[in-house]
Design a protein around this motif. Structure first.
Motif, PDB file in Angstrom:
ATOM      1  N   ILE A  25       0.840  -1.200   0.000  1.00 19.85           N
ATOM      2  CA  ILE A  25       0.000   0.000   0.000  1.00 19.85           C
ATOM      3  C   ILE A  25       0.875   1.249   0.000  1.00 19.85           C
ATOM      4  CG2 ILE A  25      -1.680   1.318   1.350  1.00 19.85           C
ATOM      5  CD1 ILE A  25      -2.809  -1.388   2.275  1.00 19.85           C
ATOM      6  N   TYR A  26       1.948   1.243   0.759  1.00 18.50           N
ATOM      7  CA  TYR A  26       2.871   2.375   0.804  1.00 18.50           C
ATOM      8  C   TYR A  26       3.487   2.622  -0.571  1.00 18.50           C
ATOM      9  CZ  TYR A  26       6.773   5.324   2.221  1.00 18.50           C
ATOM     10  OH  TYR A  26       7.664   6.353   2.330  1.00 18.50           O
ATOM     11  N   ALA A  27       3.895   1.547  -1.253  1.00 15.72           N
ATOM     12  CA  ALA A  27       4.494   1.691  -2.577  1.00 15.72           C
ATOM     13  C   ALA A  27       3.487   2.258  -3.576  1.00 15.72           C
ATOM     14  CB  ALA A  27       5.016   0.339  -3.060  1.00 15.72           C
ATOM     15  N   VAL A  28       2.255   1.803  -3.515  1.00 18.98           N
ATOM     16  CA  VAL A  28       1.227   2.334  -4.413  1.00 18.98           C
ATOM     17  C   VAL A  28       0.970   3.804  -4.109  1.00 18.98           C
ATOM     18  CG1 VAL A  28      -1.233   2.182  -4.993  1.00 18.98           C
ATOM     19  CG2 VAL A  28       0.142   0.112  -4.849  1.00 18.98           C
ATOM     20  N   ALA A  29       0.918   4.167  -2.832  1.00 13.45           N
ATOM     21  CA  ALA A  29       0.680   5.569  -2.461  1.00 13.45           C
ATOM     22  C   ALA A  29       1.826   6.462  -2.921  1.00 13.45           C
ATOM     23  CB  ALA A  29       0.487   5.680  -0.950  1.00 13.45           C
ATOM     24  N   ARG A  30       3.054   5.997  -2.790  1.00  3.29           N
ATOM     25  CA  ARG A  30       4.203   6.781  -3.255  1.00  3.29           C
ATOM     26  C   ARG A  30       4.193   6.913  -4.771  1.00  3.29           C
ATOM     27  NH1 ARG A  30       7.440   9.810  -0.105  1.00  3.29           N
ATOM     28  NH2 ARG A  30       9.073   9.452  -1.601  1.00  3.29           N
ATOM     29  N   THR A  31       3.861   5.831  -5.459  1.00  5.02           N
ATOM     30  CA  THR A  31       3.828   5.850  -6.916  1.00  5.02           C
ATOM     31  C   THR A  31       2.716   6.771  -7.420  1.00  5.02           C
ATOM     32  OG1 THR A  31       4.647   3.582  -6.972  1.00  5.02           O
ATOM     33  CG2 THR A  31       3.626   4.402  -8.974  1.00  5.02           C
ATOM     34  N   ALA A  32       1.598   6.797  -6.723  1.00  4.32           N
ATOM     35  CA  ALA A  32       0.469   7.632  -7.121  1.00  4.32           C
ATOM     36  C   ALA A  32       0.698   9.106  -6.816  1.00  4.32           C
ATOM     37  CB  ALA A  32      -0.803   7.158  -6.425  1.00  4.32           C
ATOM     38  N   GLY A  33       1.765   9.435  -6.106  1.00  6.02           N
ATOM     39  CA  GLY A  33       2.079  10.826  -5.819  1.00  6.02           C
ATOM     40  C   GLY A  33       1.414  11.375  -4.586  1.00  6.02           C
ATOM     41  N   LEU A  34       0.981  10.521  -3.683  1.00  8.87           N
ATOM     42  CA  LEU A  34       0.316  11.001  -2.471  1.00  8.87           C
ATOM     43  C   LEU A  34       1.293  11.565  -1.450  1.00  8.87           C
ATOM     44  CD1 LEU A  34      -2.375   8.231  -1.989  1.00  8.87           C
ATOM     45  CD2 LEU A  34      -2.649  10.499  -2.963  1.00  8.87           C
ATOM     46  N   ALA A  35       2.584  11.397  -1.676  1.00 14.16           N
ATOM     47  CA  ALA A  35       3.571  11.910  -0.727  1.00 14.16           C
ATOM     48  C   ALA A  35       3.563  13.430  -0.701  1.00 14.16           C
ATOM     49  CB  ALA A  35       4.959  11.398  -1.085  1.00 14.16           C
ATOM     50  N   ASP A  36       3.336  14.055  -1.844  1.00  9.55           N
ATOM     51  CA  ASP A  36       3.370  15.510  -1.935  1.00  9.55           C
ATOM     52  C   ASP A  36       1.996  16.147  -1.861  1.00  9.55           C
ATOM     53  OD1 ASP A  36       6.050  15.196  -2.319  1.00  9.55           O
ATOM     54  OD2 ASP A  36       5.961  15.384  -4.493  1.00  9.55           O
ATOM     55  N   LEU A  37       0.959  15.342  -1.804  1.00  8.19           N
ATOM     56  CA  LEU A  37      -0.393  15.867  -1.890  1.00  8.19           C
ATOM     57  C   LEU A  37      -0.708  16.830  -0.748  1.00  8.19           C
ATOM     58  CD1 LEU A  37      -2.978  15.789  -3.509  1.00  8.19           C
ATOM     59  CD2 LEU A  37      -3.739  13.914  -2.072  1.00  8.19           C
ATOM     60  N   GLY A  38      -0.379  16.469   0.470  1.00 10.25           N
ATOM     61  CA  GLY A  38      -0.661  17.343   1.604  1.00 10.25           C
ATOM     62  C   GLY A  38       0.071  18.661   1.518  1.00 10.25           C
ATOM     63  N   ARG A  39       1.324  18.612   1.099  1.00  9.89           N
ATOM     64  CA  ARG A  39       2.121  19.831   0.963  1.00  9.89           C
ATOM     65  C   ARG A  39       1.552  20.721  -0.145  1.00  9.89           C
ATOM     66  NH1 ARG A  39       5.915  21.244  -2.375  1.00  9.89           N
ATOM     67  NH2 ARG A  39       6.152  19.155  -3.223  1.00  9.89           N
ATOM     68  N   ARG A  40       1.174  20.114  -1.261  1.00 12.28           N
ATOM     69  CA  ARG A  40       0.638  20.889  -2.378  1.00 12.28           C
ATOM     70  C   ARG A  40      -0.710  21.516  -2.022  1.00 12.28           C
ATOM     71  NH1 ARG A  40       0.712  16.873  -7.169  1.00 12.28           N
ATOM     72  NH2 ARG A  40       0.931  15.350  -5.537  1.00 12.28           N
ATOM     73  N   LEU A  41      -1.566  20.773  -1.310  1.00  9.77           N
ATOM     74  CA  LEU A  41      -2.858  21.337  -0.913  1.00  9.77           C
ATOM     75  C   LEU A  41      -2.685  22.473   0.081  1.00  9.77           C
ATOM     76  CD1 LEU A  41      -5.120  18.188  -0.602  1.00  9.77           C
ATOM     77  CD2 LEU A  41      -5.264  20.007  -2.286  1.00  9.77           C
ATOM     78  N   GLY A  42      -1.742  22.317   0.999  1.00  5.86           N
ATOM     79  CA  GLY A  42      -1.470  23.383   1.959  1.00  5.86           C
ATOM     80  C   GLY A  42      -0.969  24.638   1.271  1.00  5.86           C
TER      81      GLY A  42
END
Length: 104
Positions: free
Chosen positions: A59-76
Motif C-alpha cells: 500500500i505504501y508503494a502504491v501511495a508513493r507511486t500515485a504521488g500522495l507523498a506531496d499531496l498534503g504539501r501541495r494542498l497546503g
C-alpha cells in the motif's frame, strides 16, 4: 496525508476485515485453539506479522507511486495562496466567510 498514514489505516482495515471473516470460518476449531497455539503459536504470529508488513509495504508503494507523498504539501500551499487573495476571488471570499462564521 502521508503515505505511511494511508498505509497504516488501510492495513488495519484489511487486517480487521480478514480477522472478522476468517474468525467466522475457523469457528469449528474453537475447542482446539489452545493446542494449536501451543504447537504453532510462534509460527502463526510470525506469518501474521510478515503478511501485515507485506500488505503495508504494498500500500505504501502504491501511495508513493500515485504521488500522495506531496499531496498534503501541495494542498497546503494552494490553500495558503488562496487565503492570501491570490487566485480565485470567489473561493477567497468563501473561505473568509467560513472563518468569520457567516454561512449564509
Amino acid at each position: 496525508m502521508q503515505p505511511w498514514k494511508i498505509s497504516a489505516g488501510l492495513t488495519a482495515a484489511i487486517a480487521g476485515s480478514a480477522f472478522l471473516v476468517g474468525g467466522a470460518r475457523l469457528d469449528y476449531l474453537g475447542g482446539h485453539w489452545p493446542a494449536i497455539l501451543a504447537q504453532h503459536g510462534i509460527t502463526l504470529a510470525l506469518h501474521a506479522v510478515l503478511a501485515l508488513a507485506a500488505v503495508a509495504a504494498a500500500i505504501y508503494a502504491v501511495a508513493r507511486t500515485a504521488g500522495l507523498a506531496d499531496l498534503g504539501r501541495r494542498l497546503g500551499l494552494a490553500e495558503r495562496s488562496v487565503r492570501r487573495g491570490e487566485g480565485d476571488e470567489d473561493l477567497t471570499d468563501a473561505l473568509r466567510q467560513d472563518d468569520e462564521g457567516d454561512w449564509e
